[in-house]
Design an enzyme around this catalytic site. Structure first.
Site, mmCIF file in Angstrom:
data_model
loop_
_atom_site.group_PDB
_atom_site.id
_atom_site.type_symbol
_atom_site.label_atom_id
_atom_site.label_comp_id
_atom_site.label_asym_id
_atom_site.label_seq_id
_atom_site.Cartn_x
_atom_site.Cartn_y
_atom_site.Cartn_z
ATOM 1 N N LEU A 40 0.831 -1.214 0.000
ATOM 2 C CA LEU A 40 0.000 0.000 0.000
ATOM 3 C C LEU A 40 0.854 1.247 0.000
ATOM 4 O O LEU A 40 0.474 2.280 -0.528
ATOM 5 C CB LEU A 40 -0.884 0.013 1.252
ATOM 6 C CG LEU A 40 -1.965 -1.047 1.343
ATOM 7 C CD1 LEU A 40 -2.587 -1.051 2.730
ATOM 8 C CD2 LEU A 40 -3.034 -0.799 0.291
ATOM 9 N N GLY A 58 7.113 4.098 3.865
ATOM 10 C CA GLY A 58 7.535 5.344 4.500
ATOM 11 C C GLY A 58 9.001 5.220 4.848
ATOM 12 O O GLY A 58 9.669 4.260 4.446
ATOM 13 N N LYS A 89 8.614 2.225 7.648
ATOM 14 C CA LYS A 89 7.892 0.957 7.524
ATOM 15 C C LYS A 89 7.313 0.744 6.124
ATOM 16 O O LYS A 89 7.151 1.700 5.348
ATOM 17 C CB LYS A 89 6.785 0.866 8.578
ATOM 18 C CG LYS A 89 5.707 1.898 8.502
ATOM 19 C CD LYS A 89 4.711 1.638 9.631
ATOM 20 C CE LYS A 89 3.423 2.390 9.442
ATOM 21 N NZ LYS A 89 3.493 3.792 9.837
ATOM 22 N N ASP A 99 3.726 13.140 15.728
ATOM 23 C CA ASP A 99 4.086 13.241 14.307
ATOM 24 C C ASP A 99 2.847 13.507 13.453
ATOM 25 O O ASP A 99 2.605 12.857 12.438
ATOM 26 C CB ASP A 99 4.799 11.951 13.865
ATOM 27 C CG ASP A 99 5.596 12.162 12.568
ATOM 28 O OD1 ASP A 99 5.774 13.330 12.160
ATOM 29 O OD2 ASP A 99 6.032 11.167 11.964
HETATM 30 N N1 ATP Z 1 -3.731 2.243 7.460
HETATM 31 C C1 ATP Z 1 -3.301 2.432 6.203
HETATM 32 N N2 ATP Z 1 -4.144 2.233 5.183
HETATM 33 C C2 ATP Z 1 -3.733 2.427 3.908
HETATM 34 N N3 ATP Z 1 -2.486 2.814 3.558
HETATM 35 C C3 ATP Z 1 -1.591 3.027 4.547
HETATM 36 C C4 ATP Z 1 -1.952 2.844 5.915
HETATM 37 N N4 ATP Z 1 -0.867 3.146 6.667
HETATM 38 C C5 ATP Z 1 0.114 3.487 5.824
HETATM 39 N N5 ATP Z 1 -0.313 3.417 4.548
HETATM 40 C C6 ATP Z 1 0.476 3.715 3.331
HETATM 41 O O1 ATP Z 1 1.829 3.438 3.619
HETATM 42 C C7 ATP Z 1 2.635 4.601 3.470
HETATM 43 C C8 ATP Z 1 3.731 4.582 4.498
HETATM 44 O O2 ATP Z 1 3.187 4.685 5.781
HETATM 45 P P1 ATP Z 1 3.750 5.762 6.805
HETATM 46 O O3 ATP Z 1 3.869 7.060 6.103
HETATM 47 O O4 ATP Z 1 2.874 5.707 8.006
HETATM 48 O O5 ATP Z 1 5.183 5.133 7.099
HETATM 49 P P2 ATP Z 1 6.284 5.711 8.098
HETATM 50 O O6 ATP Z 1 7.559 5.054 7.743
HETATM 51 O O7 ATP Z 1 5.842 5.590 9.509
HETATM 52 O O8 ATP Z 1 6.163 7.184 7.685
HETATM 53 P P3 ATP Z 1 7.024 8.463 7.858
HETATM 54 O O9 ATP Z 1 7.996 8.410 6.722
HETATM 55 O O10 ATP Z 1 5.950 9.501 7.667
HETATM 56 O O11 ATP Z 1 7.603 8.467 9.208
HETATM 57 C C9 ATP Z 1 1.675 5.752 3.581
HETATM 58 O O12 ATP Z 1 2.107 6.871 2.897
HETATM 59 C C10 ATP Z 1 0.404 5.176 2.961
HETATM 60 O O13 ATP Z 1 0.458 5.291 1.565
#
Ligand code: ATP
Length: 530
Positions: free
Chosen positions: A59, A62, A65, A174
Site C-alpha cells: 500500500l 515510508g 515501515k 508526528d
Molecule cells: N492504514 C493504512 N491504510 C492504507 N495505507 C496506509 C496505511 N498506513 C500506511 N499506509 C500507506 O503506507 C505509506 C507509508 O506509511 P507511513 O507514512 O505511516 O510510514 P512511516 O515510515 O511511519 O512514515 P514516515 O515516513 O511519515 O515516518 C503511507 O504513505 C500510505 O500510503
C-alpha cells in the site's frame, strides 16, 4: 483471496501440490509462478494465530515501515499489515505502548488491531484506509474549499481531543498531512501512524517528528506537552489552505530549525487572506503557553461550533422548561438546564452558567439571544393557543416533548467542555468512556447529621467544579449557619434564596440532595417524571 495459498507462515506458499493442481488451469508451471508473483490477492504470510493474512500488495512505503494490504480472515475485512524493522529487545520495550494502542478507540483514529514480532520485524495490523493520505488529497484537489477544510479539521481535532484526554495525555508527536488518512466515500478522516513515535525514538533517529511540523519546544530537549500536536495541526491547516508544505522556502532541516527556534513563521502563512483561518493557525502555532488546546481549537469561530438552544420539555403552562445548549459539530456535547419563565431571565441564567464555568463566555450573547427567542416563540404559542397550526418544522416548539404537570426546577445536567476528572495512569479524564454526553447524577442519601462539607464537596466534584468553587459554596452556606445536611433538608424553597448561591450552585446542591424524581420537600412542585 486464493484459498490454496492460505497456509500458515507461508512466505510464498507455493507447495508442489498447489503447482500440480494449478497445471490443470495454466499452460505451464513457470507461467503460474510468474502470475502468482504479481497477483495482488496472493497470500504471502499469515499471522501466528492464523487470523490475519498478508497479501502480495504494497500500500505504501515510508521512511520507517512498509505497509501491505491484509485480510482479517475472522471478520472478512481488509486491513493494513505494517512491517517495521526493529530488534526483539526494542519490541519488548514497546509492550506497554502497544497495550495503550490497543485500547485507543475513536472514529477519527486508525484502529490498532494486533501485533507480533517475526524475523526482525515488528508487525502490526491496523485499520485499512482506502483513499490515501490528506497530503495526496490536497495535491489532487489543488485548493480544497473551506467547507471541506473545516470538516477535516473538526475530525482531526476530535481525534486529538480524545488522545489528549487520557491521563497522562497520549501525544501523537508526528501529526502531518501524510499521517492523516481519508476514506473516500464519506470523506471520513482518521489520524494514523499512531504509536510509531516511540519506536522511532527507540531507533535513535535524531529527529523524532517531521521538522516542518515540529514545535520549537521539541527542538529544545527540555520536555514538551501534548500541545506539540496542536502546533503540528496548525501547520497541517496551513498546508490544507495553501497547498504548500510549510517552510518550503528552506532547503534543509537545519534551515527550518533556525527559523523555528527564532520564532520565524513559514513564508506561506502570508498567503492566507481569510482572517478566521489566519487567526486559528496563529493560535495553534503560538508559543506553547499561549497555544490553543485541542478543545479550544475546535471551538474556534472558524470551525463554527456554534451553540444552539433547544427545548426538551415543557409543562402545559409553558413556564417550566427543560432547555439544552447543543454545540453543533461537537458530538454529544451539551448543557441541559431547567428554566422557570416566571422567575428566571435568560440573561441571569446564562451569566450564572458562565460564572460557574459551565459555558465559555464567548457564547454568552448567542445563547442568551436563543433563549429569549424561544421564550418569545412560546409566549406567541400561548397567545395563539386556539390556533396551533402556525408551527413550522423549523420552530423549536416542534422539538418539544410536551409534558403535563410541572417540571422539577431542580434538574441540572451538565456536560461541559472543560470537565477534567483526575484518574489513574491511563484512564480517560472524562468520566464517561464513550463521551456520551450528559452527566446524570442520582441524588445521594446523606445522614441528617452529615457535615455540610460532605454534600458540597460531593456535588462540586460531581459537576466537575474545583475545590475553590466548593469552598465558595461552603462559605455562603456556613454564613447562614448551615453546618449539617439536615440543616438544609429542613428548609423551605424560599429559604434557599437567602444563601446568595448562584442558581447553578443552588440547583446542583438541591438536585444532589433531593434528586430529580425522588425525594423533595413538600413545598416543591410535584414531579411529572420528566
Ligand atoms: N492504514 C493504512 N491504510 C492504507 N495505507 C496506509 C496505511 N498506513 C500506511 N499506509 C500507506 O503506507 C505509506 C507509508 O506509511 P507511513 O507514512 O505511516 O510510514 P512511516 O515510515 O511511519 O512514515 P514516515 O515516513 O511519515 O515516518 C503511507 O504513505 C500510505 O500510503
Amino acid at each position: 483471496m486464493n484459498p490454496r495459498n492460505n497456509q500458515s507462515g507461508s512466505e510464498g506458499s507455493d507447495h508442489p501440490h498447489d503447482a500440480e493442481e494449478s497445471d490443470r488451469n495454466l499452460s505451464s508451471f513457470s507461467e503460474y509462478i510468474d502470475h502468482s508473483k504479481h497477483d495482488p490477492e496472493k497470500v504471502v504470510e499469515v499471522s501466528p494465530d492464523g487470523r490475519y493474512a498478508k497479501l502480495n500488495s504494497v500500500l505504501g512505503k515510508g521512511a520507517y515501515k512498509i505497509v501491505y494490504k491484509g485480510i482479517d480472515r475472522e471478520e472478512g475485512y481488509e486491513v493494513a499489515w505494517n512491517c517495521f524493522q526493529t530488534t526483539k529487545q526494542e519490541y519488548a520495550e514497546l509492550s506497554q505502548e502497544v497495550e495503550i494502542l490497543k485500547r485507543v478507540r475513536h472514529p477519527n483514529i486508525i484502529n490498532f488491531h494486533d501485533c507480533w514480532y517475526s524475523n526482525t520485524e515488528f508487525i502490526f495490523i491496523t485499520e485499512l484506509m482506502t483513499s490515501g493520505t490528506l497530503r495526496e488529497y490536497i495535491r489532487k484537489l489543488q485548493s480544497p474549499n473551506l467547507k471541506v477544510v473545516k470538516r477535516w479539521c473538526r475530525q482531526i481535532l476530535k481525534g486529538l481531543i480524545y488522545l489528549h484526554s487520557y491521563d497522562p495525555p497520549i501525544i501523537h508527536r508526528d501529526i502531518k498531512c501524510d499521517n492523516i488518512f481519508i476514506n473516500g466515500a464519506h470523506g471520513e478522516v482518521k489520524i494514523g501512524d499512531m504509536g510509531t513515535a516511540k519506536m522511532k525514538i527507540g531507533k535513535k533517529y535524531t529527529v523524532i517528528g517531521t521538522p516542518e511540523f515540529m514545535a520549537p519546544e521539541m527542538y529544545e530537549e527540555k520536555g514538551y506537552s501534548e500541545k506539540v500536536d496542536i502546533y503540528a495541526f496548525g501547520m497541517c491547516l496551513l498546508e490544507m489552505v495553501t497547498g504548500e508544505y510549510p517552510y518550503g522556502e528552506c532547503k534543509n532541516a537545519a534551515q527550518i530549525y533556525k527559523k523555528v527556534t527564532q520564532g520565524l513563521k513559514p513564508d506561506c502563512l502570508s498567503k492566507i487572506t481569510d482572517p478566521e483561518v489566519l487567526s486559528l493557525i496563529n493560535h495553534c502555532i503560538a508559543p506553547e503557553h499561549e497555544r490553543y488546546s485541542a478543545q479550544e481549537a475546535i471551538e474556534d469561530p472558524f470551525l463554527g461550533v456554534e451553540p444552539e438552544v433547544v427545548v426538551l420539555t415543557t409543562n402545559e403552562a409553558k413556564n417550566h422548561l427543560t432547555l439544552q445548549v447543543v454545540f453543533k459539530g461537537m458530538d454529544k456535547l451539551s448543557v441541559k438546564f431547567e428554566f422557570n419563565a416566571d422567575s428566571d431571565t435568560a440573561e441571569e441564567v446564562v451569566n450564572e452558567m458562565i460564572v460557574e464555568d459551565v459555558l465559555p463566555q464567548r457564547y454568552q450573547r448567542i445563547i442568551t439571544h436563543d433563549i429569549n427567542r424561544i421564550l418569545r416563540e412560546l409566549s406567541g404559542v400561548n397567545e395563539k393557543k386556539e390556533s396551533p397550526g402556525h408551527l413550522t418544522p423549523s420552530s423549536p416548539m416542534v422539538q418539544m416533548n410536551q409534558s403535563h404537570g410541572n417540571v422539577s426546577p431542580l434538574t441540572l445536567d451538565v456536560t461541559s467542555p472543560q470537565t477534567p476528572q483526575g484518574a489513574t495512569t491511563l484512564s480517560r479524564k472524562n468520566s464517561n468512556p464513550e463521551y456520551t454526553g450528559e452527566v446524570d447524577l442520582p441524588f445521594k442519601e446523606y445522614a441528617p447529621d452529615a457535615p455540610i462539607e460532605d454534600l458540597v464537596r460531593d456535588t462540586a466534584a460531581a459537576y466537575h467544579r474545583g475545590p475553590d468553587k466548593a469552598n465558595e459554596w461552603l462559605a455562603k452556606l456556613k454564613n447562614q449557619d448551615i453546618m449539617t445536611v439536615g440543616d438544609l433538608q429542613d428548609l423551605q424553597d424560599s429559604d434557599w434564596a437567602g444563601f446568595e448561591l448562584t442558581v447553578f450552585a443552588s440547583r446542583a446542591l438541591r438536585n444532589r440532595l433531593f434528586g430529580k424524581n425522588t425525594k423533595r420537600p413538600s413545598t416543591m412542585p410535584a414531579d411529572d417524571g420528566n
